[in-house]
Design a protein around this motif. Structure first.
Motif, PDB file in Angstrom:
ATOM      1  N   LEU A 145     131.898 103.657  64.799  1.00  0.00           N
ATOM      2  CA  LEU A 145     131.552 102.796  63.716  1.00  0.00           C
ATOM      3  C   LEU A 145     132.746 102.229  62.908  1.00  0.00           C
ATOM      4  N   LEU A 146     133.355 103.531  62.399  1.00  0.00           N
ATOM      5  CA  LEU A 146     134.489 102.753  61.642  1.00  0.00           C
ATOM      6  C   LEU A 146     135.719 102.236  62.215  1.00  0.00           C
ATOM      7  N   SER A 147     136.021 102.646  63.563  1.00  0.00           N
ATOM      8  CA  SER A 147     137.174 101.927  64.291  1.00  0.00           C
ATOM      9  C   SER A 147     136.758 100.423  64.585  1.00  0.00           C
ATOM     10  N   ILE A 148     135.443 100.176  64.885  1.00  0.00           N
ATOM     11  CA  ILE A 148     135.236  98.681  65.243  1.00  0.00           C
ATOM     12  C   ILE A 148     134.899  98.057  63.854  1.00  0.00           C
ATOM     13  N   ALA A 149     134.314  98.720  62.841  1.00  0.00           N
ATOM     14  CA  ALA A 149     134.509  97.981  61.763  1.00  0.00           C
ATOM     15  C   ALA A 149     135.755  97.543  61.016  1.00  0.00           C
ATOM     16  N   ASP A 150     136.791  98.259  61.323  1.00  0.00           N
ATOM     17  CA  ASP A 150     138.117  98.060  60.852  1.00  0.00           C
ATOM     18  C   ASP A 150     138.768  96.807  61.874  1.00  0.00           C
ATOM     19  N   ALA A 151     138.349  96.873  63.162  1.00  0.00           N
ATOM     20  CA  ALA A 151     138.694  95.964  64.067  1.00  0.00           C
ATOM     21  C   ALA A 151     138.250  94.473  63.597  1.00  0.00           C
ATOM     22  N   VAL A 152     137.039  94.514  63.312  1.00  0.00           N
ATOM     23  CA  VAL A 152     136.524  93.358  62.937  1.00  0.00           C
ATOM     24  C   VAL A 152     137.138  92.641  61.548  1.00  0.00           C
ATOM     25  N   ARG A 153     137.356  93.640  60.495  1.00  0.00           N
ATOM     26  CA  ARG A 153     137.876  93.134  59.478  1.00  0.00           C
ATOM     27  C   ARG A 153     139.461  92.459  59.562  1.00  0.00           C
ATOM     28  N   HIS A 154     140.235  92.957  60.564  1.00  0.00           N
ATOM     29  CA  HIS A 154     141.447  92.672  60.727  1.00  0.00           C
ATOM     30  C   HIS A 154     141.762  91.895  62.051  1.00  0.00           C
ATOM     31  N   SER A 170     131.459 101.851  82.135  1.00  0.00           N
ATOM     32  CA  SER A 170     132.664 100.706  82.152  1.00  0.00           C
ATOM     33  C   SER A 170     133.405 100.974  80.851  1.00  0.00           C
ATOM     34  N   GLU A 171     134.471 100.394  81.116  1.00  0.00           N
ATOM     35  CA  GLU A 171     135.568 100.223  80.226  1.00  0.00           C
ATOM     36  C   GLU A 171     136.212  98.823  80.085  1.00  0.00           C
ATOM     37  N   ARG A 172     136.242  98.256  78.780  1.00  0.00           N
ATOM     38  CA  ARG A 172     136.541  96.918  78.642  1.00  0.00           C
ATOM     39  C   ARG A 172     137.133  96.630  77.372  1.00  0.00           C
ATOM     40  N   THR A 173     137.767  95.460  77.203  1.00  0.00           N
ATOM     41  CA  THR A 173     138.362  95.079  76.010  1.00  0.00           C
ATOM     42  C   THR A 173     137.367  93.850  75.142  1.00  0.00           C
ATOM     43  N   LEU A 174     137.271  94.090  74.031  1.00  0.00           N
ATOM     44  CA  LEU A 174     136.244  93.116  73.147  1.00  0.00           C
ATOM     45  C   LEU A 174     137.097  92.805  71.992  1.00  0.00           C
ATOM     46  N   HIS A 175     136.792  91.544  71.789  1.00  0.00           N
ATOM     47  CA  HIS A 175     137.324  90.839  70.398  1.00  0.00           C
ATOM     48  C   HIS A 175     135.989  90.872  69.505  1.00  0.00           C
ATOM     49  N   PRO A 176     135.856  91.746  68.576  1.00  0.00           N
ATOM     50  CA  PRO A 176     134.627  92.139  67.875  1.00  0.00           C
ATOM     51  C   PRO A 176     134.693  90.996  66.836  1.00  0.00           C
ATOM     52  N   TYR A 177     133.623  90.122  66.700  1.00  0.00           N
ATOM     53  CA  TYR A 177     133.552  89.351  65.594  1.00  0.00           C
ATOM     54  C   TYR A 177     132.499  89.831  64.343  1.00  0.00           C
ATOM     55  N   GLY A 178     131.475  90.641  64.743  1.00  0.00           N
ATOM     56  CA  GLY A 178     130.805  91.395  63.691  1.00  0.00           C
ATOM     57  C   GLY A 178     130.073  92.553  63.996  1.00  0.00           C
ATOM     58  N   LEU A 179     129.605  93.261  62.914  1.00  0.00           N
ATOM     59  CA  LEU A 179     128.600  94.382  62.997  1.00  0.00           C
ATOM     60  C   LEU A 179     127.064  93.892  62.706  1.00  0.00           C
ATOM     61  N   GLY A 184     116.800  99.781  63.378  1.00  0.00           N
ATOM     62  CA  GLY A 184     117.348 101.065  63.609  1.00  0.00           C
ATOM     63  C   GLY A 184     118.463 101.070  64.617  1.00  0.00           C
ATOM     64  N   ARG A 185     119.021 100.212  64.928  1.00  0.00           N
ATOM     65  CA  ARG A 185     119.974 100.140  65.920  1.00  0.00           C
ATOM     66  C   ARG A 185     121.555  99.416  65.406  1.00  0.00           C
ATOM     67  N   TRP A 186     122.477  99.730  65.769  1.00  0.00           N
ATOM     68  CA  TRP A 186     123.830  98.927  65.579  1.00  0.00           C
ATOM     69  C   TRP A 186     124.380  98.358  66.700  1.00  0.00           C
ATOM     70  N   TYR A 187     124.688  96.945  66.387  1.00  0.00           N
ATOM     71  CA  TYR A 187     125.274  96.435  67.370  1.00  0.00           C
ATOM     72  C   TYR A 187     126.762  95.522  66.810  1.00  0.00           C
ATOM     73  N   VAL A 188     127.448  95.584  68.009  1.00  0.00           N
ATOM     74  CA  VAL A 188     128.673  94.557  67.785  1.00  0.00           C
ATOM     75  C   VAL A 188     128.866  93.563  68.702  1.00  0.00           C
TER      76      VAL A 188
END
Length: 328
Positions: A145-154, A170-179, A184-188
């Motif tokens: 959660l913290l890693s993706i939130a930091d990636a969204v912000r920056h 699977s292992e993939r690359t993502l350009h995260p736009y938002g959380l 009761g669930r978290w999504y990116v």
């Protein structure tokens, strides 16, 4: 908490933020006169808080360099806000995989509160009820959660290890736009450069998230919450349901939110300003049909079932049960 005590604590909070604060500045922030500020500073000294008085044209007050404040000093309002936030987050499923963290944090806060305030907060929490909690909350790993939130912000790409619902890894690359936190669930949600499409992933199914070099530019006007809700509403399920309802999209969405149904308002068949002249097409994908008759009845509008045929029978039997209850 009385106003003088609250303002003394506010003065302490202002001084704790660092630097020298002039008496005039403190008086303006506390909404008191300068003489009262000096009296509040004396109160802090009586509590063994090392407040330094700096004389001169630009003088004022500051805390002694290197002084470390006690770990927690909260006003009544602050303590209530923190504890309610912890409880509400836990009830709503907004927690990480270390689910006990909210409980231990609340216990630590509760232990250091004055007895009088603690009893009052216990009364609030003991009388508080939450409606419609999530049935099966799924908590992500804190590091993910913290890693993706930091990636969204920056605007940084991330590499994720993901396990799909069918168990595929699977292992993939993502350009995260938002959380997005929903039911009761978290999504990116973000862009998948390998396929050139936007994708949504559940955080509890991500085993590892690693920030990659470089940056990306998120699309203008992108709404992560809307994307997640529309994706949930259009996901493949056992039954595909289409119903035409006599009513506006606004009326229908009040009972069938975006995460449940896709609503399209059709061209008006009567006066544009007439509620009865407007029809909307409602599309849903569901695993079970048994709950839909009651929901459709709650719309309190005429409707026509386009598919599936099985739903027509369920609605007819539901209507018969209502009629029997009314006649009995």
């Amino acid at each position: 908490m009385s106003r003088p005590i609250a303002r003394v604590l506010m003065l302490l909070e202002l001084l704790q933020s660092g630097g020298l604060r002039t008496v005039a500045e403190l008086a303006a922030r506390l909404d008191v006169d300068e003489r009262t500020v000096r009296r509040y500073a004396d109160h802090l000294l009586d509590l063994d808080v090392p407040v330094e008085s700096v004389r001169g044209r630009h003088g004022g007050y500051r805390l002694t360099s290197g002084y470390r404040m006690p770990p927690l000093m909260l006003s009544d309002d602050e303590a209530l806000a923190v504890l309610l936030g912890l409880v509400a987050g836990q009830r709503a499923g907004l927690m990480t995989a270390t689910g006990s963290a909210s409980e231990t944090a609340a216990a630590k806060i509760r232990r250091v509160l004055p007895q009088r305030l603690g009893h009052r907060l216990d009364a609030v929490l003991g009388s508080l009820a939450f409606t419609a909690p999530p049935s099966t909350p799924a908590a992500p790993e804190t590091a993910v959660l913290l890693s993706i939130a930091d990636a969204v912000r920056h605007h940084r790409p991330v590499s994720i290890k993901y396990t799909a619902a069918d168990g595929r890894h699977s292992e993939r690359t993502l350009h995260p736009y938002g959380l997005v936190a929903h039911a009761g669930r978290w999504y990116v949600t973000g862009g998948d450069p390998a396929v050139g499409e936007d994708r949504t992933f559940r955080l509890d199914r991500i085993a590892d998230a690693r920030t990659l070099p470089g940056t990306f530019e998120p699309p203008t006007g992108f709404d992560p919450a809307e994307r997640v809700l529309s994706g949930l509403a259009s996901a493949p399920y056992r039954h595909e349901v289409t119903v035409r309802v006599q009513g506006t999209a606004e009326h229908i969405r009040a009972r069938l939110p975006a995460g449940v149904a896709l609503v399209e308002e059709l061209p008006s068949e009567g006066s544009p300003d007439s509620e009865t002249g407007r029809w909307s097409r409602v599309e849903m994908r569901v695993d079970r049909l048994d709950w839909l008759p009651a929901v459709l009845a709650s719309l309190d509008r005429p409707f026509t079932i386009e598919r599936p045929d099985e739903l027509r029978g369920l609605v007819a039997r539901f209507a018969a049960r209502l009629a029997d209850s009314a006649s009995g």
